[in-house]
Write a protein that holds these residues in place. Structure first.
Motif, mmCIF file in Angstrom:
data_model
loop_
_atom_site.group_PDB
_atom_site.id
_atom_site.type_symbol
_atom_site.label_atom_id
_atom_site.label_comp_id
_atom_site.label_asym_id
_atom_site.label_seq_id
_atom_site.Cartn_x
_atom_site.Cartn_y
_atom_site.Cartn_z
ATOM 1 N N LEU A 188 32.834 5.166 -10.741
ATOM 2 C CA LEU A 188 33.315 6.560 -10.540
ATOM 3 C C LEU A 188 32.333 7.559 -10.644
ATOM 4 C CD1 LEU A 188 35.710 5.991 -14.014
ATOM 5 C CD2 LEU A 188 36.191 5.759 -11.557
ATOM 6 N N GLY A 189 31.011 7.438 -11.071
ATOM 7 C CA GLY A 189 30.139 8.507 -10.995
ATOM 8 C C GLY A 189 30.461 9.470 -12.086
ATOM 9 N N TRP A 190 29.667 10.527 -11.866
ATOM 10 C CA TRP A 190 29.674 11.828 -13.076
ATOM 11 C C TRP A 190 31.053 12.465 -12.602
ATOM 12 C CZ3 TRP A 190 26.623 10.682 -16.731
ATOM 13 C CH2 TRP A 190 25.516 10.321 -16.413
ATOM 14 N N GLN A 191 31.979 12.561 -13.508
ATOM 15 C CA GLN A 191 33.355 12.793 -13.300
ATOM 16 C C GLN A 191 34.003 12.787 -14.616
ATOM 17 O OE1 GLN A 191 36.813 11.113 -11.467
ATOM 18 N NE2 GLN A 191 35.620 9.464 -10.732
ATOM 19 N N PRO A 192 35.040 13.814 -15.005
ATOM 20 C CA PRO A 192 35.521 13.741 -16.490
ATOM 21 C C PRO A 192 36.243 12.477 -16.847
ATOM 22 C CG PRO A 192 36.229 15.683 -15.234
ATOM 23 C CD PRO A 192 35.508 15.101 -14.357
ATOM 24 N N LEU A 193 36.847 11.731 -15.650
ATOM 25 C CA LEU A 193 37.489 10.234 -15.748
ATOM 26 C C LEU A 193 36.263 9.381 -16.481
ATOM 27 C CD1 LEU A 193 39.937 8.444 -15.892
ATOM 28 C CD2 LEU A 193 39.262 8.081 -13.346
ATOM 29 N N LEU A 194 35.491 9.449 -16.204
ATOM 30 C CA LEU A 194 34.242 8.399 -16.718
ATOM 31 C C LEU A 194 34.337 8.696 -18.221
ATOM 32 C CD1 LEU A 194 31.978 6.678 -16.190
ATOM 33 C CD2 LEU A 194 30.336 8.457 -16.192
ATOM 34 N N GLY A 195 34.174 9.896 -18.765
ATOM 35 C CA GLY A 195 34.063 9.639 -20.416
ATOM 36 C C GLY A 195 35.472 8.994 -20.966
ATOM 37 N N ILE A 196 36.423 9.111 -20.366
ATOM 38 C CA ILE A 196 37.784 8.546 -20.819
ATOM 39 C C ILE A 196 37.832 7.125 -20.696
ATOM 40 C CG2 ILE A 196 40.343 8.615 -20.368
ATOM 41 C CD1 ILE A 196 39.352 10.980 -21.842
ATOM 42 N N ARG A 197 37.094 6.598 -19.374
ATOM 43 C CA ARG A 197 36.929 5.057 -19.156
ATOM 44 C C ARG A 197 36.118 4.424 -19.943
ATOM 45 N NH1 ARG A 197 39.522 3.268 -14.290
ATOM 46 N NH2 ARG A 197 41.696 4.183 -14.427
ATOM 47 N N ALA B 211 47.126 11.847 -23.622
ATOM 48 C CA ALA B 211 46.737 13.028 -23.607
ATOM 49 C C ALA B 211 46.037 13.178 -22.323
ATOM 50 C CB ALA B 211 46.306 13.636 -24.671
ATOM 51 N N ALA B 212 44.891 12.156 -22.267
ATOM 52 C CA ALA B 212 43.965 12.200 -21.235
ATOM 53 C C ALA B 212 44.797 12.099 -19.723
ATOM 54 C CB ALA B 212 42.938 10.931 -21.151
ATOM 55 N N SER B 213 45.865 11.444 -19.639
ATOM 56 C CA SER B 213 46.608 10.976 -18.284
ATOM 57 C C SER B 213 47.514 12.187 -18.029
ATOM 58 C CB SER B 213 47.443 9.887 -18.504
ATOM 59 O OG SER B 213 46.782 8.629 -18.859
ATOM 60 N N MET B 214 47.545 13.376 -18.922
ATOM 61 C CA MET B 214 48.236 14.540 -18.423
ATOM 62 C C MET B 214 47.464 15.254 -17.433
ATOM 63 S SD MET B 214 50.959 14.807 -19.957
ATOM 64 C CE MET B 214 51.841 16.446 -20.140
ATOM 65 N N PHE B 215 46.217 14.856 -17.269
ATOM 66 C CA PHE B 215 45.175 15.780 -16.465
ATOM 67 C C PHE B 215 44.555 14.918 -15.599
ATOM 68 C CE2 PHE B 215 45.557 18.002 -20.738
ATOM 69 C CZ PHE B 215 46.265 18.964 -20.513
ATOM 70 N N LEU B 216 44.289 13.434 -15.927
ATOM 71 C CA LEU B 216 43.596 12.721 -15.146
ATOM 72 C C LEU B 216 44.190 11.567 -14.746
ATOM 73 C CD1 LEU B 216 40.304 12.676 -17.397
ATOM 74 C CD2 LEU B 216 40.554 14.069 -15.242
ATOM 75 N N GLU B 217 43.700 10.450 -13.836
ATOM 76 C CA GLU B 217 44.309 9.218 -13.803
ATOM 77 C C GLU B 217 44.485 8.341 -14.789
ATOM 78 O OE1 GLU B 217 42.044 6.854 -10.836
ATOM 79 O OE2 GLU B 217 41.615 8.644 -9.634
ATOM 80 N N MET C 261 48.779 0.855 -25.683
ATOM 81 C CA MET C 261 47.562 1.584 -25.389
ATOM 82 C C MET C 261 46.995 1.527 -24.027
ATOM 83 S SD MET C 261 43.972 1.271 -27.641
ATOM 84 C CE MET C 261 42.403 1.920 -26.899
ATOM 85 N N ILE C 262 47.195 0.232 -23.559
ATOM 86 C CA ILE C 262 46.283 -0.114 -22.256
ATOM 87 C C ILE C 262 47.310 0.793 -21.133
ATOM 88 C CG2 ILE C 262 46.323 -1.733 -20.335
ATOM 89 C CD1 ILE C 262 45.675 -3.646 -22.859
ATOM 90 N N GLY C 263 48.955 0.934 -21.207
ATOM 91 C CA GLY C 263 49.556 1.703 -20.463
ATOM 92 C C GLY C 263 49.173 3.039 -20.494
ATOM 93 N N ALA C 264 48.867 3.724 -21.557
ATOM 94 C CA ALA C 264 48.751 5.229 -21.630
ATOM 95 C C ALA C 264 47.290 5.257 -20.905
ATOM 96 C CB ALA C 264 48.622 5.249 -23.174
ATOM 97 N N PHE C 265 46.092 4.474 -20.975
ATOM 98 C CA PHE C 265 45.164 4.814 -20.258
ATOM 99 C C PHE C 265 45.048 4.537 -18.832
ATOM 100 C CE2 PHE C 265 43.261 5.136 -24.338
ATOM 101 C CZ PHE C 265 42.296 5.944 -24.383
ATOM 102 N N GLN D 164 53.156 10.473 -15.424
ATOM 103 C CA GLN D 164 54.373 9.636 -15.041
ATOM 104 C C GLN D 164 54.022 8.050 -15.026
ATOM 105 O OE1 GLN D 164 55.294 11.533 -11.274
ATOM 106 N NE2 GLN D 164 57.047 12.303 -12.262
ATOM 107 N N ALA D 165 53.013 7.806 -14.484
ATOM 108 C CA ALA D 165 52.478 6.289 -14.675
ATOM 109 C C ALA D 165 52.201 5.961 -16.019
ATOM 110 C CB ALA D 165 51.312 5.816 -13.957
ATOM 111 N N ALA D 166 51.654 6.667 -16.808
ATOM 112 C CA ALA D 166 51.192 6.277 -18.236
ATOM 113 C C ALA D 166 52.624 6.093 -19.092
ATOM 114 C CB ALA D 166 50.261 7.329 -18.744
#
Length: 258
Positions: A98-107, A141-147, A189-193, A151-153
């Motif tokens: 992922l590199g340095w991006q907001p999704l990295l922290g969530i993952r 909450a994270a999936s509202m703004f990130l991958e 939980m897995i589905g939410a992420f 809808q998928a979450a």
């Protein structure tokens, strides 16, 4: 300021990962026992002696002490350095992907939770609500703004229904429960992420590996027929695989029919 790249960045991510792994060991040991993960400080599980900082360095301290407590010489489980090393490795893989991006922290948060659930379910056959329930909220909450997007979450019903069907079939054939509500919460939980598609990849991986392990155990010793496999551990492993390679596996599978 440009993000750090190269060996320095990988080294920092690895060091951060093994340090977090040390904290995850605290969670693995204390959460099933209903103890605080904040206090008291780390101590020997046998004699209760508090660990000095130089005896609490991830991985290295266990190797230097020969896997024993400095005070009482009781054996310290190799699970401790294993969790630390695995956490550092998986953090590196996430950073590499992922590199340095907001999704990295969530993952990274998601991977850390999966490691804790993997070990706790393997050792105690429980999946603590204190991880899965907040995990559902944080993931949504994270999936509202990130991958993967909200809808998928939120589209978690297909994996949930599959899991329920598998559990019901197991009960009909074996006459005993094969999974609990904790497994369903973990799947939510897995589905939410990750979203429902990667959750299906998770479930497929967990089913295949769990079946392989179960068949192997029965072939080795038929007394294992009634052994309850830790489904949560297989789900955790499958979720980590799906997070890293799920999209590539889906693309490969779809490509077979295009």
């Amino acid at each position: 300021m440009a993000a750090m790249t190269g060996p320095l960045a990988f080294g920092l991510v690895a060091a951060f990962g093994v340090a977090i792994g040390s904290f995850l060991n605290v969670c693995v040991y204390r959460l099933p026992r209903g103890e605080s993960i904040v206090s008291p400080p780390s101590r020997c599980p046998s004699c209760g002696q508090g660990l000095r900082w130089f005896d609490n360095v991830p991985v290295w301290s266990w190797i230097r002490l020969g896997g024993r407590c400095r005070t009482c010489r009781a054996t310290i489980s190799p699970v401790y350095p294993f969790v630390e090393a695995v956490t550092g490795t998986l953090f590196l893989l996430q950073y590499w992907q992922l590199g340095w991006q907001p999704l990295l922290g969530i993952r990274l948060l998601f991977v850390a939770a999966m490691i804790v659930l993997f070990v706790i379910d393997l050792q105690h056959r429980i999946l603590p609500d204190v991880i899965t329930l907040p995990g559902i909220v944080i993931g949504l909450a994270a999936s509202m703004f990130l991958e993967p997007g909200w809808q998928a979450a939120l589209s978690e019903s297909p994996p949930g229904e599959v899991l329920w069907a598998v559990g019901e079939a197991y009960f009909r054939v074996r006459g005993e429960e094969g999974m609990g509500v904790g497994d369903v919460k973990m799947l939510a939980m897995i589905g939410a992420f990750l979203g429902w598609q990667l959750t299906l990849v998770t479930l497929l991986f967990a089913s295949l590996t769990g079946s392989a392990v179960g068949v192997g155990m029965v072939m080795f010793d038929r007394r294992h027929m009634k052994y309850q496999l830790p489904l949560g551990s297989f789900l955790a492993a499958g979720a980590v695989v799906a997070a890293h390679f799920g999209q590539s596996l889906i693309a490969w599978y779809v490509g077979l029919f295009s």
